[in-house]
Design an enzyme around this catalytic site. Structure first.
Site, mmCIF file in Angstrom:
data_model
loop_
_atom_site.group_PDB
_atom_site.id
_atom_site.type_symbol
_atom_site.label_atom_id
_atom_site.label_comp_id
_atom_site.label_asym_id
_atom_site.label_seq_id
_atom_site.Cartn_x
_atom_site.Cartn_y
_atom_site.Cartn_z
ATOM 1 N N TYR A 76 44.348 47.591 38.256
ATOM 2 C CA TYR A 76 43.434 47.205 37.172
ATOM 3 C C TYR A 76 42.033 46.966 37.732
ATOM 4 C CZ TYR A 76 40.843 44.425 33.871
ATOM 5 O OH TYR A 76 39.825 43.952 33.069
ATOM 6 N N PRO A 84 30.078 39.985 35.797
ATOM 7 C CA PRO A 84 31.191 39.480 34.984
ATOM 8 C C PRO A 84 32.398 40.411 35.110
ATOM 9 C CG PRO A 84 29.597 40.578 33.584
ATOM 10 C CD PRO A 84 29.038 40.607 34.962
ATOM 11 N N ALA A 124 36.832 40.535 34.364
ATOM 12 C CA ALA A 124 37.880 39.861 33.604
ATOM 13 C C ALA A 124 39.021 39.400 34.503
ATOM 14 C CB ALA A 124 38.423 40.816 32.539
ATOM 15 N N SER A 132 32.776 36.189 32.409
ATOM 16 C CA SER A 132 33.156 37.135 31.358
ATOM 17 C C SER A 132 33.789 36.434 30.159
ATOM 18 C CB SER A 132 34.190 38.133 31.916
ATOM 19 O OG SER A 132 34.774 38.878 30.848
ATOM 20 N N GLN A 163 28.691 36.303 29.977
ATOM 21 C CA GLN A 163 28.711 37.669 29.434
ATOM 22 C C GLN A 163 29.495 37.664 28.134
ATOM 23 O OE1 GLN A 163 31.891 39.724 29.610
ATOM 24 N NE2 GLN A 163 30.829 40.976 28.086
ATOM 25 N N TYR A 186 31.077 39.552 24.684
ATOM 26 C CA TYR A 186 31.463 40.679 23.841
ATOM 27 C C TYR A 186 31.407 40.149 22.416
ATOM 28 C CZ TYR A 186 33.387 43.627 27.634
ATOM 29 O OH TYR A 186 33.551 44.427 28.728
ATOM 30 N N THR A 194 27.151 42.745 26.730
ATOM 31 C CA THR A 194 27.602 44.033 27.266
ATOM 32 C C THR A 194 27.640 45.062 26.146
ATOM 33 O OG1 THR A 194 28.806 43.007 29.058
ATOM 34 C CG2 THR A 194 29.550 45.195 28.384
ATOM 35 N N ARG A 226 41.997 53.894 31.498
ATOM 36 C CA ARG A 226 42.169 53.869 32.955
ATOM 37 C C ARG A 226 43.614 54.312 33.190
ATOM 38 N NH1 ARG A 226 39.289 48.643 31.932
ATOM 39 N NH2 ARG A 226 37.151 49.338 31.467
ATOM 40 N N LYS A 272 23.506 44.458 29.142
ATOM 41 C CA LYS A 272 24.217 45.035 30.293
ATOM 42 C C LYS A 272 24.920 46.318 29.857
ATOM 43 C CE LYS A 272 27.874 44.051 33.644
ATOM 44 N NZ LYS A 272 29.039 44.852 33.184
ATOM 45 N N HIS A 317 29.363 50.011 34.019
ATOM 46 C CA HIS A 317 30.596 49.209 33.998
ATOM 47 C C HIS A 317 31.457 49.508 35.231
ATOM 48 C CE1 HIS A 317 32.383 46.750 30.588
ATOM 49 N NE2 HIS A 317 33.389 46.738 31.414
ATOM 50 N N GLY A 337 27.121 48.611 40.339
ATOM 51 C CA GLY A 337 27.989 49.781 40.450
ATOM 52 C C GLY A 337 27.912 50.370 41.838
ATOM 53 N N GLY A 338 28.860 50.010 42.702
ATOM 54 C CA GLY A 338 28.912 50.629 44.023
ATOM 55 C C GLY A 338 28.109 49.939 45.098
ATOM 56 N N ARG A 379 33.566 44.307 42.067
ATOM 57 C CA ARG A 379 34.864 44.340 42.738
ATOM 58 C C ARG A 379 34.895 43.550 44.063
ATOM 59 N NH1 ARG A 379 34.099 49.319 40.280
ATOM 60 N NH2 ARG A 379 35.773 50.060 38.882
HETATM 61 C C1 FNR Z 1 34.477 44.690 35.067
HETATM 62 N N1 FNR Z 1 33.250 44.724 34.402
HETATM 63 C C2 FNR Z 1 33.054 43.973 33.270
HETATM 64 N N2 FNR Z 1 31.825 43.942 32.669
HETATM 65 C C3 FNR Z 1 31.607 43.153 31.579
HETATM 66 O O1 FNR Z 1 30.499 43.150 31.039
HETATM 67 N N3 FNR Z 1 32.616 42.353 31.093
HETATM 68 C C4 FNR Z 1 33.861 42.346 31.652
HETATM 69 O O2 FNR Z 1 34.735 41.602 31.214
HETATM 70 C C5 FNR Z 1 34.109 43.188 32.758
HETATM 71 N N4 FNR Z 1 35.350 43.236 33.325
HETATM 72 C C6 FNR Z 1 35.545 43.942 34.511
HETATM 73 C C7 FNR Z 1 36.772 43.891 35.161
HETATM 74 C C8 FNR Z 1 36.950 44.562 36.373
HETATM 75 C C9 FNR Z 1 38.265 44.490 37.075
HETATM 76 C C10 FNR Z 1 35.875 45.288 36.946
HETATM 77 C C11 FNR Z 1 36.014 45.998 38.261
HETATM 78 C C12 FNR Z 1 34.656 45.356 36.284
HETATM 79 C C13 FNR Z 1 32.112 45.511 34.973
HETATM 80 C C14 FNR Z 1 31.351 44.661 35.994
HETATM 81 O O3 FNR Z 1 30.621 43.641 35.337
HETATM 82 C C15 FNR Z 1 30.339 45.496 36.786
HETATM 83 O O4 FNR Z 1 29.524 46.225 35.874
HETATM 84 C C16 FNR Z 1 30.988 46.456 37.775
HETATM 85 O O5 FNR Z 1 32.156 45.912 38.327
HETATM 86 C C17 FNR Z 1 30.000 46.740 38.895
HETATM 87 O O6 FNR Z 1 30.511 47.695 39.764
HETATM 88 P P1 FNR Z 1 31.217 47.314 41.186
HETATM 89 O O7 FNR Z 1 30.347 46.302 41.911
HETATM 90 O O8 FNR Z 1 32.559 46.763 40.820
HETATM 91 O O9 FNR Z 1 31.257 48.641 41.880
HETATM 92 C C1 LAC Z 2 37.113 46.021 31.884
HETATM 93 C C2 LAC Z 2 36.686 45.231 30.659
HETATM 94 C C3 LAC Z 2 37.404 43.952 30.523
HETATM 95 O O1 LAC Z 2 36.271 46.691 32.490
HETATM 96 O O2 LAC Z 2 35.286 44.999 30.661
HETATM 97 O O3 LAC Z 2 38.294 45.966 32.205
#
Ligand code: FNR
Ligand code: LAC
Length: 357
Positions: free
Chosen positions: A25, A78, A80, A107, A128, A130, A156, A165, A232, A256, A288-289, A311
């Protein structure tokens, strides 16, 4: 986590420790994970052009975000379901971020209430949001967020529906019932948080989140609170300009983490046109990355004021709770200071467009 030298080491340690479904996940991108890979590739494709013979005896990576002092241009993204990674959940993340002096963006889909996390937080907390189908419930959550002392609201906008996924689908991923989503509206009477999990994230989106949200709802949200609003999930210059026109104080250029529209542009590549279009009228963050200090230098050189880290924070939490989160942020700061010194950029102000090809 003390033996880890890089964020990639922490990811490997977390992969050894997390149950498969949780690891999948957290790690997954949408569909063929093209954008997940593209995010990293975009950083690797950018070359640095360091200045020489600059006094870098003292490097200072500090800056601010919406007036909040930052020891380095990094915020915790943020994400989850933190109690899926560690029993301390989002409170552990908040303590770890606080130890590093880095703001955490909590989140809506946290496995702890905003009040619980705010009580544990030792550093700045943003939230953050929704937008729920139930606007009354959305308003009530915003009131709770303000009362809890959160300093900004991050809306977001790149997830009107949840993407697919494949690994989650194959795993039949669902949230363990004991992990409740305490910030979701209680459907009817006081529904125990545990009943608000609805299995995986797809169920939560289908049952609670509103795919009909438009710019008008941003105006509605802005009328509900005096908190600064950050958008975002912006990919395009025209949407960035529209965000400014609708009162956003900052924008996160983000896809995301490659988890939503697969095939979307890498966030680092989306950044320069957006920076040109908004022309300093709002603060720009990118995520992101980001995995290395040099990535932070590249992001700032291309127009970001700060980056968000997703991550790697989850890997740190999984491996060492709050200490793991603090360790990840400490490693990134060490790498950033070294990268700034090697680029001949002793302050963030010295990180300019000429440093990146
Ligand atoms: C996220 N992201 C995310 N974004 C958001 O606005 N609300 C959320 O609840 C979540 N949940 C979420 C869960 C998981 C497991 C991941 C990996 C990502 C997106 C997050 O905020 C962010 O945009 C990315 O994770 C950035 O990329 P990297 O640093 O993970 O590569
Ligand atoms: C996700 C949602 C929770 O990326 O933002 O899993």
């Amino acid at each position: 986590v003390d033996d880890a030298l890089t964020l990639a080491d922490v990811e490997r340690l977390a992969a050894d420790r997390l149950p498969r479904a949780a690891l999948d996940y957290y790690a997954s991108g949408a569909d063929d994970e093209v954008t997940l890979r593209r995010n990293r590739a975009a950083f690797e494709a950018r070359a640095l052009y360091p200045r020489v013979l600059v006094d870098v005896a003292r490097v200072d990576p500090s800056t601010t975000a919406l007036g909040t002092p930052l020891p380095m241009p990094v915020l915790v993204a943020p994400t989850a379901f933190h109690r899926l990674a560690h029993p301390d959940g989002e409170a552990g993340t908040a303590r770890g971020a606080g130890a590093a002096g880095v703001p955490m963006i909590l989140s809506t889909l946290a496995t702890m209430s905003v009040e619980e996390v705010a009580a544990a937080a030792t550093g700045p907390l943003w939230f953050q949001l929704y937008i729920f189908k139930d606007r009354g419930a959305t308003r009530a959550l915003v009131d709770r967020v303000v009362a809890a002392g959160c300093r900004a609201l991050v809306l977001t906008v790149d997830a009107p529906v949840i993407a697919r996924r494949d690994r989650d689908a194959r795993n039949g991923f669902s949230l363990p019932p004991e992990l409740g989503l305490a910030n979701l509206p209680a459907a009817g009477a006081a529904t125990p948080a545990g009943e608000r999990t609805h299995g995986g994230v797809a169920g939560v989106f289908a049952d609670y989140l509103d795919p009909s949200v438009t710019w008008r709802d941003l105006d509605w949200l802005a009328a509900q609170t005096r908190l600064p609003i950050v958008l975002k999930g912006i990919h395009r210059a025209d949407d960035a300009v529209r965000s400014v026109d609708h009162g956003a104080r900052a924008i996160v250029v983000s896809n995301h983490g490659g988890r939503q529209l697969d095939g979307a542009v890498a966030s680092l590549d989306a950044l320069p046109p957006i920076a040109a279009a908004v022309d300093g009228r709002v603060e720009l963050y990118v995520d992101g990355g980001v995995r290395r200090g040099t990535d932070v230098v590249k992001a700032l050189a291309l127009g970001a004021r700060a980056v968000l880290l997703g991550r790697p924070i989850l890997w740190g939490l999984a491996v060492g709770g709050d200490r793991g989160v603090a360790r990840v942020l400490g490693m990134l700061r060490e790498e950033l200071e070294r990268a700034m010194a090697l680029c001949g950029a002793p302050t963030v102000a010295a990180i300019d467009r000429s440093l990146v090809g």
